[in-house]
Design an enzyme around this catalytic site. Structure first.
Site, PDB file in Angstrom:
ATOM      1  N   ASP A   1      -8.412  -5.826  12.424  1.00 59.25           N
ATOM      2  CA  ASP A   1      -9.779  -5.394  12.089  1.00 59.25           C
ATOM      3  C   ASP A   1     -10.747  -6.569  11.921  1.00 59.25           C
ATOM      4  OD1 ASP A   1      -9.410  -2.726  12.313  1.00 59.25           O
ATOM      5  OD2 ASP A   1      -9.294  -2.303  10.158  1.00 59.25           O
TER       6      ASP A   1
ATOM      7  N   HIS B   1      -5.371  -3.295   1.547  1.00 63.67           N
ATOM      8  CA  HIS B   1      -5.912  -4.120   2.636  1.00 63.67           C
ATOM      9  C   HIS B   1      -6.602  -5.383   2.109  1.00 63.67           C
ATOM     10  CE1 HIS B   1      -5.006  -0.361   4.532  1.00 63.67           C
ATOM     11  NE2 HIS B   1      -5.251  -0.827   5.732  1.00 63.67           N
TER      12      HIS B   1
ATOM     13  N   PHE C   1     -14.291  -3.127   0.053  1.00 60.61           N
ATOM     14  CA  PHE C   1     -15.300  -2.159  -0.380  1.00 60.61           C
ATOM     15  C   PHE C   1     -15.180  -1.832  -1.870  1.00 60.61           C
ATOM     16  CE2 PHE C   1     -13.970  -1.150   4.089  1.00 60.61           C
ATOM     17  CZ  PHE C   1     -14.912  -1.978   4.656  1.00 60.61           C
TER      18      PHE C   1
ATOM     19  N   GLU D   1     -18.431   4.325  -1.612  1.00 63.26           N
ATOM     20  CA  GLU D   1     -17.616   3.647  -2.618  1.00 63.26           C
ATOM     21  C   GLU D   1     -18.353   3.438  -3.931  1.00 63.26           C
ATOM     22  OE1 GLU D   1     -18.251   2.498   0.437  1.00 63.26           O
ATOM     23  OE2 GLU D   1     -16.349   2.763   1.492  1.00 63.26           O
TER      24      GLU D   1
ATOM     25  N   ARG E   1       0.841  -1.209   0.000  1.00 68.07           N
ATOM     26  CA  ARG E   1       0.000   0.000   0.000  1.00 68.07           C
ATOM     27  C   ARG E   1       0.872   1.253   0.000  1.00 68.07           C
ATOM     28  NH1 ARG E   1      -2.112   1.360   6.085  1.00 68.07           N
ATOM     29  NH2 ARG E   1      -0.665   0.047   7.228  1.00 68.07           N
TER      30      ARG E   1
ATOM     31  N   ARG F   1      -1.636  -4.493   3.495  1.00 68.97           N
ATOM     32  CA  ARG F   1      -1.395  -3.606   4.631  1.00 68.97           C
ATOM     33  C   ARG F   1      -0.059  -3.914   5.311  1.00 68.97           C
ATOM     34  NH1 ARG F   1      -2.669  -4.250  10.302  1.00 68.97           N
ATOM     35  NH2 ARG F   1      -2.748  -2.223  11.303  1.00 68.97           N
TER      36      ARG F   1
END
Lengths: 314, 285
Positions: A117, A109, A83, A58, A10, A167
């Site tokens: 998460d 991610h 998303f 999104e 990322r 990530r």
């Protein structure tokens, strides 16, 4: 390995956007309130007028990117894989894929290495979703060098491209000086013909480590890195199938619909006698925990690949 | 400056030709959506014969105004307007939805000359229009105007409201959102299926300047578009809310939800065309 440089792809995405932005004034970046996490914040700092925050929306972001592309701009729409590919799937399908617009989707991610998460944010379905869209290129780079090269290739490619980034900071193993990237082409990182480890994303560094471990047991594994999930380098895959007779696919994705199934389809349709073992997420959801621990729990590490390879050879 | 009687007559005749194209094409397709195509006929006629800066000889002209049919199922209306404006032969309209036709059931920007965005999945076109309007501003071509047409049933799609937030946030005063309030959708009256009213208060609350008109009245449509032009520079997006009659212009289709997505059979086709020919000859003398 402790002295090996580690970079999350990322971060490579953010850095590559700035580089592309400097070279091409038609590059615009969209984000959905995740600029700090997707690293488009780096681009925003350099080119604030070309960074379009869409808020937590999104679906609109993806189709607004489609609209921007019709005006001659090259939009990179960014969010978490969950998303970008998940929530906005139908927007990507109907407003980007169907009209074959020049939209790049930068999805960070991806996979379970999201870690803490938990399952709601750990997308293991994006390859399957994006592969199913006609004309969509699907890329998943294995390190910083490949990620930045893939970004350049994505910009130069006329048409929709889905790029998956991670990530977690991962080893940089490519030598930038001698690295050449081409959409649709894979690379052999390690020679061998007892078994082929065909991997993508962060699993490639693990496949290299697994090959080292297998070598100690006298097993010579070929390691193939496939950043280009679609189009697939069938020539390289079939050569491995013919010469090794055993393939372990390695991906941070569901075993359903991803690299493993793409490889299986290629091998089966070519009629090559070859056993395949898919290392991936086995039709289950992820869970919270430090990324490394979660990856190990799901067998998505060198040890898991070694186990799979040995099961084919045993 | 208001329209001359002659211009109004010309546009009314153009609207009538759009309606004839809608009947021709849906009859030829034996499927399709006449109801919402007919309610928007005046709007299609006005856009393609007065409002949009376009060139049928050069459909991809870079500097053209853009139109996105967010309620993509009313493609028969859009196609009829494009054909009558010279983008492709009117004779092709009855090939709508045929296996070998370029006239896809919903607008396809890659096969139909003059279509600026592929649409059909409700709620998405308006987002594309927002992207185009933002893109025009980003590339220093603020003079390019972007128009999009939505249905009132379509307003139930959440993405529509994401797009409206975006339009106001990025001060897209080059964007004109038109909403056809014909009050009917597939399952019945919009107020019964999922009430989207009051649309005017909602649009104001979302930061739009609005004009409310009778969508069959070309004079008030002319005033509304003049208000849109006057609004340029305000930093606010503009919305035209037009109340219309679903199925307008064909007696047995008017106010009848059954004609949302059904084609006329041969007998119905003959009656509809007879009615529309009579309307046209009255307009053209």
């Amino acid at each position: 390995m402790s002295d090996v440089k580690k970079i999350a792809t990322r971060d490579s995405y953010g850095a590559a956007l700035v580089e592309l932005g400097k070279e091409h004034d038609n590059v615009v970046v969209l984000d959905a309130d995740l600029a700090a996490a997707t690293k488009t914040c780096v681009f925003k700092k350099t080119f604030p007028e070309r960074h379009i925050d869409c808020g937590i929306a999104e679906q609109n972001m993806i189709v607004a990117a489609a609209g921007l592309s019709t005006m001659g701009l090259v939009p990179f729409a960014s969010s978490f894989a969950m998303f970008a590919a998940g929530r906005a799937f139908e927007q990507v399908r109907n407003s980007v894929g169907y009209p074959h617009l020049n939209v790049k989707i930068g999805a960070t991610h991806g996979g379970i290495s999201v870690g803490e998460d938990g399952a709601s944010h750990q997308c293991c379905e994006d390859f399957a979703l994006m592969r199913s869209i006609p004309g969509m290129v699907v890329l998943c780079p294995a390190d910083d060098v490949e990620a930045r090269a893939a970004m350049k290739a994505a910009y130069e490619h006329e048409g929709p491209v889905y790029l998956r980034f991670g990530r977690l900071a991962i080893p940089v193993f490519h030598d930038e000086e001698n690295f050449h990237f081409e959409i649709g082409r894979g690379e052999v990182l390690r020679k061998g013909s007892d078994v082929a480890l065909i991997s993508t994303g962060l699993m490639t560094a693990e496949a290299l480590a697994a090959a080292d471990e297998l070598a100690q047991a006298g097993i010579h594994a070929r390691v193939i890195n496939l950043c280009s999930i679609k189009p697939l380098d069938e020539e390289l895959v079939l050569k491995a199938a013919r010469e090794c007779g055993r393939i372990v696919t390695c991906e941070e994705h569901s075993v359903i619909g991803g690299l493993g199934e793409a490889v299986c389809a290629a091998v089966a349709e070519a009629g090559v006698a070859c056993r395949v073992k898919r290392v991936g997420v086995n039709d289950e959801f992820g869970h919270s925990g430090p990324a490394k621990e979660v990856l190990a729990q799901f067998g998505l590490d060198a040890a898991g690949i070694v186990r799979a390879a040995k099961s084919l050879l045993g | 400056m208001s329209m001359t009687g002659e211009e109004k007559k010309r546009l009314a005749a153009a609207a009538c030709r759009v309606r004839m194209g809608v009947i021709e094409s849906t009859h030829g397709a034996k499927s399709g959506h006449p109801g919402g195509s007919l309610s928007s006929a005046e709007l299609f006629a006005y856009l393609y014969n007065k409002e949009l800066r376009i060139d049928p000889e050069n459909p991809k002209w870079d500097g053209r105004d853009r139109f996105v049919l967010s309620k993509g199922h009313t493609a028969p209306g859009l196609y009829a307007a494009l054909a009558n404006r010279g983008f492709f032969p009117v004779e092709d309209l009855p090939t709508l939805r045929h296996t070998d036709s370029y006239l896809q059931g919903h607008p396809n920007m890659n096969t139909v000359p003059g279509v600026d965005m592929s649409t059909g999945s409700l709620g998405q076109g308006v987002s594309a229009a927002c992207g185009m309007a933002k893109g025009a501003k980003l590339t220093g071509r603020d003079e390019i105007r972007v128009y999009t047409l939505l249905g009132d049933g379509e307003l139930a799609e959440g993405e529509v409201w994401e797009a409206f937030l975006f339009a106001a946030h990025y001060k897209l005063d080059n964007l004109c959102v038109i909403i056809d309030l014909n009050g009917l959708q597939i399952d019945g009256a919009t107020k019964d299926v999922m009430n989207t009213a009051p649309v005017n208060d909602k649009m104001r609350a979302f930061g739009f300047e609005i004009a409310e008109i009778d969508g069959q009245d070309l004079d008030s449509m002319d005033v509304a578009f003049a208000a849109f032009h006057a609004n340029r520079g305000s930093g606010k997006p503009f919305a035209i809310l037009m109340t219309t009659v679903k199925g307008k212009g064909v007696s047995f289709m008017e106010h009848n939800v059954g004609w949302h997505g059904k084609a006329p059979n041969d007998e119905e086709y003959a009656v509809a065309m007879q009615e529309l020919r009579a309307q046209l000859s009255e307009l053209e003398g």
